[in-house]
Scaffold this motif. Sequence first.
Motif, PDB file in Angstrom:
ATOM      1  N   PRO A 550       0.822  -1.215   0.000  1.00  0.00           N
ATOM      2  CA  PRO A 550       0.000   0.000   0.000  1.00  0.00           C
ATOM      3  C   PRO A 550       0.854   1.263   0.000  1.00  0.00           C
ATOM      4  O   PRO A 550       1.910   1.321   0.622  1.00  0.00           O
ATOM      5  CB  PRO A 550      -0.787  -0.111   1.325  1.00  0.00           C
ATOM      6  CG  PRO A 550      -0.742  -1.565   1.678  1.00  0.00           C
ATOM      7  CD  PRO A 550       0.563  -2.066   1.159  1.00  0.00           C
ATOM      8  N   GLY A 551       0.404   2.255  -0.754  1.00  0.00           N
ATOM      9  CA  GLY A 551       1.069   3.552  -0.741  1.00  0.00           C
ATOM     10  C   GLY A 551       2.056   3.771  -1.858  1.00  0.00           C
ATOM     11  O   GLY A 551       2.425   4.918  -2.166  1.00  0.00           O
ATOM     12  N   LEU A 552       2.530   2.691  -2.512  1.00  0.00           N
ATOM     13  CA  LEU A 552       3.523   2.859  -3.566  1.00  0.00           C
ATOM     14  C   LEU A 552       2.932   3.555  -4.787  1.00  0.00           C
ATOM     15  O   LEU A 552       3.607   4.333  -5.467  1.00  0.00           O
ATOM     16  CB  LEU A 552       4.119   1.504  -3.963  1.00  0.00           C
ATOM     17  CG  LEU A 552       5.000   0.805  -2.902  1.00  0.00           C
ATOM     18  CD1 LEU A 552       5.634  -0.443  -3.493  1.00  0.00           C
ATOM     19  CD2 LEU A 552       6.082   1.753  -2.391  1.00  0.00           C
ATOM     20  N   ARG A 553       1.657   3.267  -5.088  1.00  0.00           N
ATOM     21  CA  ARG A 553       1.037   3.919  -6.240  1.00  0.00           C
ATOM     22  C   ARG A 553       0.990   5.439  -6.051  1.00  0.00           C
ATOM     23  O   ARG A 553       1.259   6.196  -6.988  1.00  0.00           O
ATOM     24  CB  ARG A 553      -0.380   3.373  -6.464  1.00  0.00           C
ATOM     25  CG  ARG A 553      -0.406   2.002  -7.099  1.00  0.00           C
ATOM     26  CD  ARG A 553      -1.786   1.603  -7.570  1.00  0.00           C
ATOM     27  NE  ARG A 553      -1.739   0.373  -8.347  1.00  0.00           N
ATOM     28  CZ  ARG A 553      -2.782  -0.160  -8.966  1.00  0.00           C
ATOM     29  NH1 ARG A 553      -3.973   0.438  -8.903  1.00  0.00           N
ATOM     30  NH2 ARG A 553      -2.657  -1.277  -9.666  1.00  0.00           N
ATOM     31  N   GLU A 554       0.652   5.861  -4.845  1.00  0.00           N
ATOM     32  CA  GLU A 554       0.587   7.301  -4.572  1.00  0.00           C
ATOM     33  C   GLU A 554       1.963   7.943  -4.726  1.00  0.00           C
ATOM     34  O   GLU A 554       2.089   9.060  -5.251  1.00  0.00           O
ATOM     35  CB  GLU A 554       0.033   7.555  -3.164  1.00  0.00           C
ATOM     36  CG  GLU A 554      -1.462   7.343  -3.021  1.00  0.00           C
ATOM     37  CD  GLU A 554      -1.870   5.886  -3.065  1.00  0.00           C
ATOM     38  OE1 GLU A 554      -1.014   5.012  -2.761  1.00  0.00           O
ATOM     39  OE2 GLU A 554      -3.030   5.609  -3.423  1.00  0.00           O
ATOM     40  N   LYS A 555       2.990   7.234  -4.260  1.00  0.00           N
ATOM     41  CA  LYS A 555       4.341   7.794  -4.371  1.00  0.00           C
ATOM     42  C   LYS A 555       4.789   7.881  -5.836  1.00  0.00           C
ATOM     43  O   LYS A 555       5.427   8.856  -6.254  1.00  0.00           O
ATOM     44  CB  LYS A 555       5.323   6.954  -3.553  1.00  0.00           C
ATOM     45  CG  LYS A 555       5.138   7.105  -2.039  1.00  0.00           C
ATOM     46  CD  LYS A 555       6.182   6.324  -1.272  1.00  0.00           C
ATOM     47  CE  LYS A 555       6.009   6.500   0.231  1.00  0.00           C
ATOM     48  NZ  LYS A 555       6.228   7.886   0.668  1.00  0.00           N
ATOM     49  N   THR A 683      -7.360   4.474   1.826  1.00  0.00           N
ATOM     50  CA  THR A 683      -6.377   5.519   1.546  1.00  0.00           C
ATOM     51  C   THR A 683      -6.910   6.890   1.937  1.00  0.00           C
ATOM     52  O   THR A 683      -6.157   7.764   2.359  1.00  0.00           O
ATOM     53  CB  THR A 683      -6.015   5.515   0.048  1.00  0.00           C
ATOM     54  OG1 THR A 683      -5.578   4.213  -0.315  1.00  0.00           O
ATOM     55  CG2 THR A 683      -4.907   6.508  -0.248  1.00  0.00           C
ATOM     56  N   CYS A 684      -8.225   7.073   1.798  1.00  0.00           N
ATOM     57  CA  CYS A 684      -8.837   8.380   2.070  1.00  0.00           C
ATOM     58  C   CYS A 684      -9.724   8.388   3.310  1.00  0.00           C
ATOM     59  O   CYS A 684      -9.991   9.466   3.862  1.00  0.00           O
ATOM     60  CB  CYS A 684      -9.683   8.829   0.881  1.00  0.00           C
ATOM     61  SG  CYS A 684      -8.722   9.238  -0.592  1.00  0.00           S
ATOM     62  N   HIS A 685     -10.220   7.243   3.725  1.00  0.00           N
ATOM     63  CA  HIS A 685     -11.193   7.189   4.821  1.00  0.00           C
ATOM     64  C   HIS A 685     -10.628   6.445   6.019  1.00  0.00           C
ATOM     65  O   HIS A 685      -9.992   5.399   5.880  1.00  0.00           O
ATOM     66  CB  HIS A 685     -12.485   6.506   4.363  1.00  0.00           C
ATOM     67  CG  HIS A 685     -13.214   7.231   3.289  1.00  0.00           C
ATOM     68  ND1 HIS A 685     -13.985   8.348   3.536  1.00  0.00           N
ATOM     69  CD2 HIS A 685     -13.296   7.014   1.953  1.00  0.00           C
ATOM     70  CE1 HIS A 685     -14.505   8.783   2.407  1.00  0.00           C
ATOM     71  NE2 HIS A 685     -14.101   8.001   1.427  1.00  0.00           N
ATOM     72  N   GLN A 686     -10.929   6.967   7.194  1.00  0.00           N
ATOM     73  CA  GLN A 686     -10.460   6.373   8.439  1.00  0.00           C
ATOM     74  C   GLN A 686     -11.576   5.579   9.085  1.00  0.00           C
ATOM     75  O   GLN A 686     -12.738   5.994   9.097  1.00  0.00           O
ATOM     76  CB  GLN A 686      -9.996   7.479   9.387  1.00  0.00           C
ATOM     77  CG  GLN A 686      -9.330   6.985  10.658  1.00  0.00           C
ATOM     78  CD  GLN A 686      -8.868   8.146  11.524  1.00  0.00           C
ATOM     79  OE1 GLN A 686      -9.627   9.057  11.808  1.00  0.00           O
ATOM     80  NE2 GLN A 686      -7.617   8.122  11.933  1.00  0.00           N
ATOM     81  N   TYR A 689      -8.777   4.204  14.248  1.00  0.00           N
ATOM     82  CA  TYR A 689      -7.573   5.043  14.171  1.00  0.00           C
ATOM     83  C   TYR A 689      -6.707   4.682  12.961  1.00  0.00           C
ATOM     84  O   TYR A 689      -5.559   5.076  12.884  1.00  0.00           O
ATOM     85  CB  TYR A 689      -6.761   4.892  15.456  1.00  0.00           C
ATOM     86  CG  TYR A 689      -7.484   5.418  16.665  1.00  0.00           C
ATOM     87  CD1 TYR A 689      -7.473   6.784  16.941  1.00  0.00           C
ATOM     88  CD2 TYR A 689      -8.203   4.578  17.501  1.00  0.00           C
ATOM     89  CE1 TYR A 689      -8.164   7.286  18.037  1.00  0.00           C
ATOM     90  CE2 TYR A 689      -8.890   5.077  18.598  1.00  0.00           C
ATOM     91  CZ  TYR A 689      -8.859   6.433  18.864  1.00  0.00           C
ATOM     92  OH  TYR A 689      -9.542   6.937  19.942  1.00  0.00           O
ATOM     93  N   VAL A 690      -7.293   3.940  12.015  1.00  0.00           N
ATOM     94  CA  VAL A 690      -6.534   3.480  10.855  1.00  0.00           C
ATOM     95  C   VAL A 690      -7.166   4.033   9.582  1.00  0.00           C
ATOM     96  O   VAL A 690      -8.384   3.994   9.412  1.00  0.00           O
ATOM     97  CB  VAL A 690      -6.511   1.939  10.792  1.00  0.00           C
ATOM     98  CG1 VAL A 690      -5.747   1.469   9.566  1.00  0.00           C
ATOM     99  CG2 VAL A 690      -5.878   1.371  12.059  1.00  0.00           C
ATOM    100  N   GLY A 691      -6.322   4.539   8.689  1.00  0.00           N
ATOM    101  CA  GLY A 691      -6.814   5.010   7.396  1.00  0.00           C
ATOM    102  C   GLY A 691      -6.443   6.454   7.133  1.00  0.00           C
ATOM    103  O   GLY A 691      -5.840   7.129   7.963  1.00  0.00           O
ATOM    104  N   GLY A 692      -6.806   6.930   5.937  1.00  0.00           N
ATOM    105  CA  GLY A 692      -6.502   8.299   5.542  1.00  0.00           C
ATOM    106  C   GLY A 692      -7.495   9.292   6.093  1.00  0.00           C
ATOM    107  O   GLY A 692      -8.511   8.923   6.688  1.00  0.00           O
ATOM    108  N   GLN A 693      -7.195  10.558   5.862  1.00  0.00           N
ATOM    109  CA  GLN A 693      -8.032  11.630   6.400  1.00  0.00           C
ATOM    110  C   GLN A 693      -8.498  12.585   5.316  1.00  0.00           C
ATOM    111  O   GLN A 693      -8.947  13.697   5.598  1.00  0.00           O
ATOM    112  CB  GLN A 693      -7.271  12.380   7.492  1.00  0.00           C
ATOM    113  CG  GLN A 693      -6.893  11.489   8.662  1.00  0.00           C
ATOM    114  CD  GLN A 693      -6.188  12.238   9.783  1.00  0.00           C
ATOM    115  OE1 GLN A 693      -5.949  13.433   9.703  1.00  0.00           O
ATOM    116  NE2 GLN A 693      -5.856  11.520  10.845  1.00  0.00           N
TER     117      GLN A 693
END
Length: 802
Positions: A550-555, A683-686, A689-693
């Motif tokens: 997770p997260g590599l696509r965004e980078k 990635t966008c939703h929490q 306490y886990v997830g994006g904001q």
Amino acid sequence: TFYSHPRAGKRDALVHAIYGGVYPKEHGVLEGLTVTGEFLPAMTHLGPAAPSGLMRYESSRFGREFQGNLFSSHFNLRRIQRHQLIEDGTSFRTLDSDFVVSSHHDFHPTDVLEDGDGTMLVVDTGGWYKLCCPTSQLYKPDVLGAIYRVKRTANKDVRDPYGIRISWKDLSVSELLTLLGDDRHSVNQRSVQVLSEQGGNAIEPSKIVLEAEGASTSIKQQILWALSRIPGDEARKAVRLALNTSDAQLLRTAIHVAGIHRDVEALPALTALLRHEDPFVCRKAVEGIGRIGEPEIADAILQHAHDLRDRAHEHALTYALIQVNASAETLFAALAPAQHPNVRRVALTVLSQLENNGLNASHIAGLLTAEDDALRDRAMWVAGFHPEWGGGLASHFESVLLDENQKVHVFNQLQRQLEVFVKQPEIQRVMGRWLDESWMDPEVKQLILQVMRHDGLRSVPTTWLEPVSRRIYSDALPLVTSAIETVSQWTLTGREREVLLPALEYAASREGLSMAARLAVFRSITRFNPHLENEAMKISLAAYKDASKPGLREKALGIWRDATLESHQVKALLPLFEHSGPLHLSQLVDLFHGHSEPDLGEAFMQVIQKAPANASIRPDLLLHAVDSFPEQVQDQARFWLKSMEVDVEEQRRQLQGVLAKLPEGNVRRGQAVFNSENTACSTCHQIGYVGGQTGPDLTRIGSVRNERDLLEAILFPSVSFVRSYEPMIVETHDGEEFSGVMLREGGGVIRLVAGAGIEMRLEQGDIDSIRPSQVSVMPSGLDEQLSRQELADLLAFLKSRQ
């Protein structure tokens, strides 16, 4: 509403409004208010309820156990909730239970009221109101709502519940006093008002009842409320009689009345009550003393600060000292090390709120390492109002870190303390020097690198460039990775190129770096040199295709956004369209803007039309992407967009059609769908306490939205906007436009988030206008990426979040 920013299922709350109290959420409108420490706590958290009405139930018609309860209407959660008040120290907590609940998604209770006969009225605005949460464009003007009456079936009707048949103007004072005990609460309330209108004639008879042993506490309290509305010394003297009672409930009312009238003659009695066994009486007494505002009483207040009952009691003592204008001499004496930590904490807080208080960095330095946690935290809180003290505290921080006995004690506090002063040049110089010091622990250096990412910095201090560059060259791989991450989050202007670029180019080829760190290096390099080397393109393409991390696509997308891609590099992105979900597809589309080769444009439109998530592409985004291609390619884009248009009625039919054909969902499978790379929901939703904001918190979404609402948000995200997540268009003075959700605003800066990992920092001085957008940051077309079973599973998971 919005006691706190939506996170971990919290948002709205019920608070005990204490005199002078300041409550969250933190916002610019609170600046300049007198504060007594951290914000006061909530009695209970309601979640995303959109509370729209609150009522205290006065009658006993539902049963004595309901008398004095609070009832709140929750627009979003389709319920009326009961709150039983339970005394907790000097404030309250609540025992909450649902009282009226509807499963119908068009039931929206907007207010709750008590009628004169003790029945409850519930106002339901139905489906016509569309300006609350969600801000839905698919409103239902035909669903008008209703007013419902709730009553206990065993109760008989109340005769003349409002006392309309009573000849009020003919009643004697004695008769009015009798009516204070009437079972009809509306008659009680009117009796208080009419009794107060008797003025001086009501005082002597009222005193007799106040002193009578047989009269109930409730009647005596009603008399005090009536006396509070009568001007003059005699009425004040009558109230002071009740300050000698042993009845704690009556004392609370008498103290309140004496306080709101600033009755100086009541000061001796109120001062004696500071030691009362009832915590509420103690708080009310100091509150009353503060309202009266006599400076000579400050010492008496401070004497009781050592025995703080709770945050509400601390607030009352602190606010009272501010109101009586306690002298700086008295407060500095109370700040001395020999004093109790609670006394020192209160004195420090009061000093911080007084003008020309004489506080400086030397007073705070020793308190930042105090053994008492609460005193140390309060010192940090006060220091937060004075970033100009950073220079004076720099030597303090250094001496603490050199002292082995203190270093461990303050390490956990150091990051927060440095963040307060990170904008001060002296602290910046110290932080840079610490990175180079051989004696400095690696843990502290990691912490410093984290603080250097502080988003309040408008530019990178020059004193940091060499030390951070040397960390990238170092052999300590954890520090290398941390330094790279720090540089990747900086706003680089080009002046840092000479120092940082050689270090980044060295790091790009060194072994042992994680893929995430290597991508961060490439992105930082592209900010100095937008030309992307083929090797970097190859590595970033491989990272994008690796769905296991997770997260590599965004980078990878971040690198391509910052780079100036050549035509052959952009062409290499085309195969990614087939495997990209709605969140990432729109970002890929935008990368084609500025290219003009006809063959590339033709290929681009071919993959657009075949991409499974193509319904998520916004028309304005696609037209922007093709505006440099030949007219033929632009015509293809317009024609395709025309074929994709759907009107509101068609959306309704599509929504109902999908809903009718959904199979039964599975919660566990739905959780996997939510966290998958394909949907990228987390990635966008929490949740918790886990997830994006980037998007709304979904921790308790199942209690707020039904299946239809959730499906509508997935199929047509631009139909409904949750409050605080409405998309905005920001236009700058030079004509540039930026779309996204305003993440935060303050300090002359607006932070706009346009999607996962896409955050923009705009100076308020550069902004010409801000206007609402009709297009959601959340991409549409997610349903096209999922099978009907996966969609049903996702809905089942979201519905289970309650």
